[in-house]
Write a protein that holds these residues in place. Structure first.
Motif, PDB file in Angstrom:
ATOM      1  N   GLY A  26       0.561  -1.011   0.114  1.00 15.20           N
ATOM      2  CA  GLY A  26      -0.203   0.121  -0.183  1.00 15.20           C
ATOM      3  C   GLY A  26       0.975   1.243  -0.187  1.00 15.20           C
ATOM      4  N   PHE A  27       2.145   1.216  -0.169  1.00 16.15           N
ATOM      5  CA  PHE A  27       3.221   3.025  -0.238  1.00 16.15           C
ATOM      6  C   PHE A  27       2.421   3.305  -1.288  1.00 16.15           C
ATOM      7  N   SER A  28       2.764   4.462  -2.134  1.00 16.41           N
ATOM      8  CA  SER A  28       2.339   5.198  -3.309  1.00 16.41           C
ATOM      9  C   SER A  28       2.917   5.184  -4.045  1.00 16.41           C
ATOM     10  N   GLU A  29       2.997   5.117  -5.231  1.00 13.76           N
ATOM     11  CA  GLU A  29       3.134   4.919  -6.343  1.00 13.76           C
ATOM     12  C   GLU A  29       4.618   5.121  -6.457  1.00 13.76           C
ATOM     13  N   GLU A  30       5.257   6.424  -5.491  1.00 13.71           N
ATOM     14  CA  GLU A  30       6.891   6.862  -6.135  1.00 13.71           C
ATOM     15  C   GLU A  30       7.632   5.866  -4.904  1.00 13.71           C
ATOM     16  N   MET A  31       6.919   5.400  -3.758  1.00 10.64           N
ATOM     17  CA  MET A  31       7.508   5.111  -2.521  1.00 10.64           C
ATOM     18  C   MET A  31       7.622   3.385  -3.530  1.00 10.64           C
ATOM     19  N   ASN A  32       6.647   2.894  -5.136  1.00 12.22           N
ATOM     20  CA  ASN A  32       6.500   1.522  -5.256  1.00 12.22           C
ATOM     21  C   ASN A  32       8.245   1.753  -5.981  1.00 12.22           C
ATOM     22  N   ARG A  33       8.273   2.590  -7.274  1.00 12.77           N
ATOM     23  CA  ARG A  33       9.320   2.968  -7.909  1.00 12.77           C
ATOM     24  C   ARG A  33      10.764   3.157  -7.764  1.00 12.77           C
ATOM     25  N   THR A  34      10.618   3.932  -6.395  1.00 10.89           N
ATOM     26  CA  THR A  34      12.073   3.851  -5.747  1.00 10.89           C
ATOM     27  C   THR A  34      12.670   2.602  -5.032  1.00 10.89           C
ATOM     28  N   ILE A  35      11.728   1.844  -4.590  1.00  8.39           N
ATOM     29  CA  ILE A  35      11.929   0.322  -3.933  1.00  8.39           C
ATOM     30  C   ILE A  35      12.460  -0.486  -5.389  1.00  8.39           C
ATOM     31  N   ALA A  36      11.363  -0.050  -6.354  1.00  3.37           N
ATOM     32  CA  ALA A  36      11.228  -1.078  -7.535  1.00  3.37           C
ATOM     33  C   ALA A  36      13.017  -0.968  -8.027  1.00  3.37           C
ATOM     34  N   GLU A  37      13.011   0.240  -7.987  1.00  2.00           N
ATOM     35  CA  GLU A  37      14.329   0.603  -9.082  1.00  2.00           C
ATOM     36  C   GLU A  37      15.575   0.698  -7.991  1.00  2.00           C
ATOM     37  N   ALA A  38      15.648   0.091  -6.120  1.00  8.12           N
ATOM     38  CA  ALA A  38      16.818  -0.575  -5.338  1.00  8.12           C
ATOM     39  C   ALA A  38      17.249  -1.724  -5.302  1.00  8.12           C
ATOM     40  N   VAL A  39      15.278  -2.573  -5.793  1.00  8.26           N
ATOM     41  CA  VAL A  39      15.805  -3.757  -5.260  1.00  8.26           C
ATOM     42  C   VAL A  39      15.552  -4.437  -6.946  1.00  8.26           C
ATOM     43  N   PHE A  40      14.506  -4.536  -6.922  1.00  8.83           N
ATOM     44  CA  PHE A  40      14.099  -5.589  -8.341  1.00  8.83           C
ATOM     45  C   PHE A  40      14.326  -5.217  -9.244  1.00  8.83           C
ATOM     46  N   LEU A  41      14.311  -4.022  -9.986  1.00  9.54           N
ATOM     47  CA  LEU A  41      15.055  -3.477 -10.916  1.00  9.54           C
ATOM     48  C   LEU A  41      16.267  -3.276 -11.039  1.00  9.54           C
ATOM     49  N   ASN A  42      17.275  -3.351  -9.544  1.00  4.77           N
ATOM     50  CA  ASN A  42      18.532  -3.108 -10.288  1.00  4.77           C
ATOM     51  C   ASN A  42      19.647  -4.171 -10.228  1.00  4.77           C
ATOM     52  N   GLU A  43      20.566  -3.735 -11.056  1.00  3.79           N
ATOM     53  CA  GLU A  43      21.744  -4.580 -11.018  1.00  3.79           C
ATOM     54  C   GLU A  43      21.899  -5.372 -10.437  1.00  3.79           C
ATOM     55  N   ASP A  44      22.344  -4.767  -8.796  1.00  2.00           N
ATOM     56  CA  ASP A  44      22.900  -6.007  -7.843  1.00  2.00           C
ATOM     57  C   ASP A  44      21.195  -6.723  -7.653  1.00  2.00           C
TER      58      ASP A  44
END
Length: 203
Positions: A26-44
């Motif tokens: 239930g996070f905001s769309e902005e937070m979802n994008r932040t988490i996605a880019e930091a975790v699931f979509l990140n090269e790490d």
């Protein structure tokens, strides 16, 4: 003649739905994008599948990508095994192929923590297979030729007798480069129909 069918797991035998999982918070769309880019979509994320870092070290790594969202990133990553969703056909599919005389294996980029978290789902079909290799076990990732060779050597398989199924074209090409046949997974019905055309393998 094809004697061995080798499956990828994610998006082939199970659904990997990180987007649906993330929406559950239930996070905001902005937070979802932040988490996605930091975790699931990140090269790490590749570090996760390599199986070299601990779960705690991985969490720290993801937090470095968006320190202002540390609490949310740690919360999401702690339960990330729930990104794996069960499909209704894998066990039956494996059994039907084995009934036709094929050996069935898996070759998957998969994290150790993810295996532990989703083991109940995976074991429903892994227990029916003849074996396989997870990336976290050998610290290599598809389409690196080394991980395919690890599977071939572990079970003494001949590439020309193997057919590899994966949802990523580059991974199928990696298998073909070593002499295997390959199919890009686009859906159960289509790939199952293709495999049904293979001649019965008399053991």
């Amino acid at each position: 003649m094809i004697k061995n069918i080798i499956f990828d797991i994610g998006q082939v035998l199970v659904t990997y739905d990180w987007e649906g999982y993330l929406r559950e918070f239930g996070f905001s769309e902005e937070m979802n994008r932040t988490i996605a880019e930091a975790v699931f979509l990140n090269e790490d994320w590749k570090e996760s599948d390599l199986g070299v870092l601990t779960r705690e070290e991985l969490a720290d790594l993801f937090v470095q990508n968006a320190p202002h969202a540390e609490r949310q990133i740690r919360e999401v990553f702690a339960g990330a095994g729930r990104t794996v969703r069960e499909r209704d056909y894998p066990a039956q599919w494996v059994e039907s192929l084995k009934a036709r005389g094929f050996h069935v294996y898996f070759l998957s980029n998969y994290p150790a923590w993810g295996y532990e978290d989703s083991r109940e789902i995976l074991d429903k079909f892994l227990s029916k297979m003849d074996g396989g290799v997870f990336s976290f076990e050998v610290h290599k990732l598809k389409p690196d030729a080394g991980i395919y060779r690890d599977l071939l050597e572990k079970y003494q398989l001949l590439p020309k007798e193997c057919l590899f199924v994966d949802d990523r074209p580059e991974n199928v090409e990696g298998a073909k480069a070593l002499g295997m046949e390959g199919i890009v997974f686009t859906g159960y019905e289509e790939v199952s129909s293709s495999l049904s055309l293979l001649p019965f393998n008399s053991l």
